[in-house]
Design an enzyme around this catalytic site. Sequence first.
Site, PDB file in Angstrom:
ATOM      1  N   ASN A 167       0.805  -1.235   0.000  1.00 26.59           N
ATOM      2  CA  ASN A 167       0.000   0.000   0.000  1.00 26.59           C
ATOM      3  C   ASN A 167       0.837   1.284   0.000  1.00 26.59           C
ATOM      4  OD1 ASN A 167       0.683  -0.405   2.687  1.00 26.59           O
ATOM      5  ND2 ASN A 167      -1.256   0.369   3.475  1.00 26.59           N
ATOM      6  N   GLU A 209       8.562   3.197  14.313  1.00 27.30           N
ATOM      7  CA  GLU A 209       9.384   3.626  13.171  1.00 27.30           C
ATOM      8  C   GLU A 209       9.290   5.140  13.074  1.00 27.30           C
ATOM      9  OE1 GLU A 209       7.937   1.319   9.786  1.00 27.30           O
ATOM     10  OE2 GLU A 209       9.461  -0.196  10.210  1.00 27.30           O
ATOM     11  N   CYS A 221      -3.171   1.616   6.650  1.00 26.23           N
ATOM     12  CA  CYS A 221      -3.331   1.000   7.976  1.00 26.23           C
ATOM     13  C   CYS A 221      -3.929   1.990   8.957  1.00 26.23           C
ATOM     14  CB  CYS A 221      -1.984   0.503   8.480  1.00 26.23           C
ATOM     15  SG  CYS A 221      -0.733   1.797   8.435  1.00 26.23           S
TER      16      CYS A 221
HETATM   17  P1  NAP Z   1       0.333  -8.954   4.050  1.00 24.33           P
HETATM   18  O1  NAP Z   1      -0.494  -9.873   3.267  1.00 24.33           O
HETATM   19  O2  NAP Z   1       0.558  -9.265   5.486  1.00 24.33           O
HETATM   20  O3  NAP Z   1       1.735  -8.855   3.276  1.00 24.33           O
HETATM   21  C1  NAP Z   1       2.753  -7.999   3.716  1.00 24.33           C
HETATM   22  C2  NAP Z   1       4.091  -8.549   3.240  1.00 24.33           C
HETATM   23  O4  NAP Z   1       4.293  -9.821   3.854  1.00 24.33           O
HETATM   24  C3  NAP Z   1       4.182  -8.785   1.742  1.00 24.33           C
HETATM   25  O5  NAP Z   1       5.490  -8.512   1.324  1.00 24.33           O
HETATM   26  C4  NAP Z   1       3.879 -10.273   1.639  1.00 24.33           C
HETATM   27  O6  NAP Z   1       4.416 -10.874   0.491  1.00 24.33           O
HETATM   28  C5  NAP Z   1       4.579 -10.791   2.865  1.00 24.33           C
HETATM   29  N1  NAP Z   1       4.097 -12.095   3.327  1.00 24.33           N
HETATM   30  C6  NAP Z   1       2.879 -12.659   3.167  1.00 24.33           C
HETATM   31  N2  NAP Z   1       2.857 -13.875   3.756  1.00 24.33           N
HETATM   32  C7  NAP Z   1       4.083 -14.077   4.291  1.00 24.33           C
HETATM   33  C8  NAP Z   1       4.694 -15.141   5.019  1.00 24.33           C
HETATM   34  N3  NAP Z   1       4.028 -16.244   5.335  1.00 24.33           N
HETATM   35  N4  NAP Z   1       5.974 -15.005   5.401  1.00 24.33           N
HETATM   36  C9  NAP Z   1       6.673 -13.894   5.097  1.00 24.33           C
HETATM   37  N5  NAP Z   1       6.154 -12.844   4.421  1.00 24.33           N
HETATM   38  C10 NAP Z   1       4.869 -12.934   4.024  1.00 24.33           C
HETATM   39  O7  NAP Z   1      -0.220  -7.458   4.018  1.00 24.33           O
HETATM   40  P2  NAP Z   1      -0.632  -6.604   2.747  1.00 24.33           P
HETATM   41  O8  NAP Z   1      -1.940  -7.061   2.264  1.00 24.33           O
HETATM   42  O9  NAP Z   1       0.505  -6.524   1.787  1.00 24.33           O
HETATM   43  O10 NAP Z   1      -0.741  -5.159   3.404  1.00 24.33           O
HETATM   44  C11 NAP Z   1      -1.868  -4.705   4.037  1.00 24.33           C
HETATM   45  C12 NAP Z   1      -1.736  -4.860   5.542  1.00 24.33           C
HETATM   46  O11 NAP Z   1      -0.590  -4.156   6.002  1.00 24.33           O
HETATM   47  C13 NAP Z   1      -2.899  -4.259   6.287  1.00 24.33           C
HETATM   48  O12 NAP Z   1      -3.245  -5.093   7.358  1.00 24.33           O
HETATM   49  C14 NAP Z   1      -2.340  -2.934   6.793  1.00 24.33           C
HETATM   50  O13 NAP Z   1      -3.009  -2.408   7.910  1.00 24.33           O
HETATM   51  C15 NAP Z   1      -0.941  -3.323   7.092  1.00 24.33           C
HETATM   52  N6  NAP Z   1      -0.068  -2.126   7.131  1.00 24.33           N
HETATM   53  C16 NAP Z   1       0.403  -1.723   8.328  1.00 24.33           C
HETATM   54  C17 NAP Z   1       1.190  -0.581   8.399  1.00 24.33           C
HETATM   55  C18 NAP Z   1       1.726  -0.090   9.709  1.00 24.33           C
HETATM   56  O14 NAP Z   1       2.617   0.746   9.680  1.00 24.33           O
HETATM   57  N7  NAP Z   1       1.234  -0.564  10.838  1.00 24.33           N
HETATM   58  C19 NAP Z   1       1.494   0.119   7.229  1.00 24.33           C
HETATM   59  C20 NAP Z   1       0.991  -0.334   6.016  1.00 24.33           C
HETATM   60  C21 NAP Z   1       0.205  -1.476   5.978  1.00 24.33           C
HETATM   61  P3  NAP Z   1       3.504 -11.131  -0.824  1.00 24.33           P
HETATM   62  O15 NAP Z   1       3.156  -9.798  -1.340  1.00 24.33           O
HETATM   63  O16 NAP Z   1       4.389 -11.874  -1.727  1.00 24.33           O
HETATM   64  O17 NAP Z   1       2.308 -11.906  -0.348  1.00 24.33           O
END
Ligand code: NAP
Length: 495
Positions: A169, A476, A302
Site C-alpha cells: 500500500n 518507526e 493501515c
Molecule cells: P500482508 O499480506 O501481510 O503482506 C505484507 C508482506 O508480507 C508482503 O510482502 C507479503 O508478500 C509478505 N508475506 C505474506 N505472507 C508471508 C509469510 N508467510 N511469510 C513472510 N512474508 C509474508 O499485508 P498486505 O496485504 O501486503 O498489506 C496490508 C496490511 O498491512 C494491512 O493489514 C495494513 O493495515 C498493514 N499495514 C500496516 C502498516 C503499519 O505501519 N502498521 C502500514 C501499512 C500497511 P507477498 O506480497 O508476496 O504476499
Amino acid sequence: MNVATPSPLTAGAPAIDPAAGARGLYIGGQWLWPADRPAIAVIDPSTGERLAQVPDAGTPEAAAAVEAAATAAPGWRATPPRRRSEILRRCFELMSARAEDLARLISLENGKALRDARGEVAYAAEFFRWNAEEAVRISGDFALSPAGGNHIIVDYEPVGICVLITPWNFPAAMATRKIAPALAAGCTVVLKPASETPLTAYALAALYEEAGVPPGVVNVLTTSTPGPVTAAMLADPRVRKLSFTGSTPVGRALLAEAAKNVIGCSMELGGNAPLIVFDDADIEVALEGAMLAKMRNAGEACTAANRIYVQAGIHDRFVTELTARMAALKVGPGPEAGTECGPMITAKAVDKIERLVDDALGRGARLLCGGTRPEGPGFFYPPTVLVDVPGDAVMGGEEIFGPVAAISRFETEEEAIARANATEYGLAAYVFTRDLARGLRVSRRIETGMVGLNRGLVSDPAAPFGGTKQSGLGREGGAHGVLEFLEAKYIATTL
Ligand code: NAP
C-alpha cells in the site's frame, strides 16, 4: 501498456526506469535473474493488464542475499557515521530530484491517485533526510554506578543483518522507513517487497546504488513463496532483526518463525482506526480530517478511519456534508490527471469490500452513496457512505481497506471511548473537538499508539509511528526509528 517506454525526464535529472524490476533480483550490487526461476507478473490495477514481470526468488537466492548482506556488513559498520550520513542524504536528494517519475511508477503499479503517490514520495524521501541526521547523533552513555564501585559504559552497536518485509500500500515509504534507519545504524539489509508492487523497490535499489550505497548493503528480492523464503533467511544465525509491515495474521506467523532463533522483531501491523467527532468540533476541520483519514490512498492505509463515530447533535449535518464530498470525488486510473480515488490493489480486495458492505447493509446500515461495484476493466470500488452501521457489522472488527465511510451515532464521551477501544487493534485514532481538555483526555484513554487530535493525518518521519495491542511492536520514525536497529552494549569497568 508497455512499461519499457522511457518515462519523461524530470527537471534535468535522469529518469527512473519503470522497467528496472525486469532486470532481476538485486543481490550484492548485481542484477540477477537465475535461469531456472519463473516470473511474477505485476498487474496494473487500473486496467487489470500485465505491466511487467519480476523474478520469483527461491531459498537459494534468499541464502545468496543474506550472504551478500553478511559480506558487506563489516565494511558498512566500519564506515564513519559522517560518510553514512552523506550517502543517506544523497538518497534523499536523488529521490527528491526524481519525485515525479517515482510517483508515476507508484501510481502505475499500486493504482493510487498521482496526488497520493506524490505525497508518498515526499514522505518516503524524508526518512533518508531524517536518518542522515540521526546517523551522526548515535551516542552512548557513561556513568558511575550508585554504589561508586563501577563505571557503566553503554555503547550502541548495529544489531546485525536485517530482513525487511513490506506491503503493497506504500511501496516506497514502507521500505525507506526501514532501510534509512537500518543504514544509519550501520546494518545491512535484505528487503522483500510485496509481490503486487515490486517495481518501486527495484527502482529505488538502483537509486541507492547511484547515491553511493555499497554493493550488498541493500539487497532486494521478490518471491511468490514468502513463507519458505523468509524462513530460510531467518534460519541463518547471522540475521538478527526482522522488521515487518503488513497484516496482523502474517505478523503473528513471522513472530513465531523469528522465535526459533530469538530474532528481534519490529512489527507494524493492521489497524482499525476509530474517528470520533464530538458535537463541539469545528465541522470544517472535522470534515477535512475525516476525508483525509478515510480517503488518503482510497482508504488503503493501515491508519485509515475504519469506524466513524459522530455525536448526536452534529451527526446529521456531518453526514450530509461528508456524503456530498465523498460523492464528488473523481474516480479513475491512478496516473490519470484529476483522479482523486484510484482502483483497489486487486479484484480480491474489491470482493472483500463488497462482502463487508453487503454484510453491514444486511444488518440494517443505510447506504447514502456508492455501494455498487462498477463493470471492469480495473479493480474499482466507488466512494461509499454507510450510516447507522450497527456494532455487530463485520466491518467494525476488520479492516475495510477501501473507500467506505462507515458511520454510527453516539451520545456520550464514555460511550465513544468504549466503542473506540472495542477492538484487538491499537494503531491510530482520530478525535475532533474544540475542547482541548476533552481532546487530551480522550486521546489518553484511547488504546492506540497514535492519535490525530483535530488532524486526519498522523504520519510524520520525525514522529514515532506504531501501534499497541495487536497492531504491532516497536516504533518507526523519529528518534525511536534508529534504536530499533541498535543493540546496547554495556561495559562494566573500574577506573
Ligand atoms: P500482508 O499480506 O501481510 O503482506 C505484507 C508482506 O508480507 C508482503 O510482502 C507479503 O508478500 C509478505 N508475506 C505474506 N505472507 C508471508 C509469510 N508467510 N511469510 C513472510 N512474508 C509474508 O499485508 P498486505 O496485504 O501486503 O498489506 C496490508 C496490511 O498491512 C494491512 O493489514 C495494513 O493495515 C498493514 N499495514 C500496516 C502498516 C503499519 O505501519 N502498521 C502500514 C501499512 C500497511 P507477498 O506480497 O508476496 O504476499
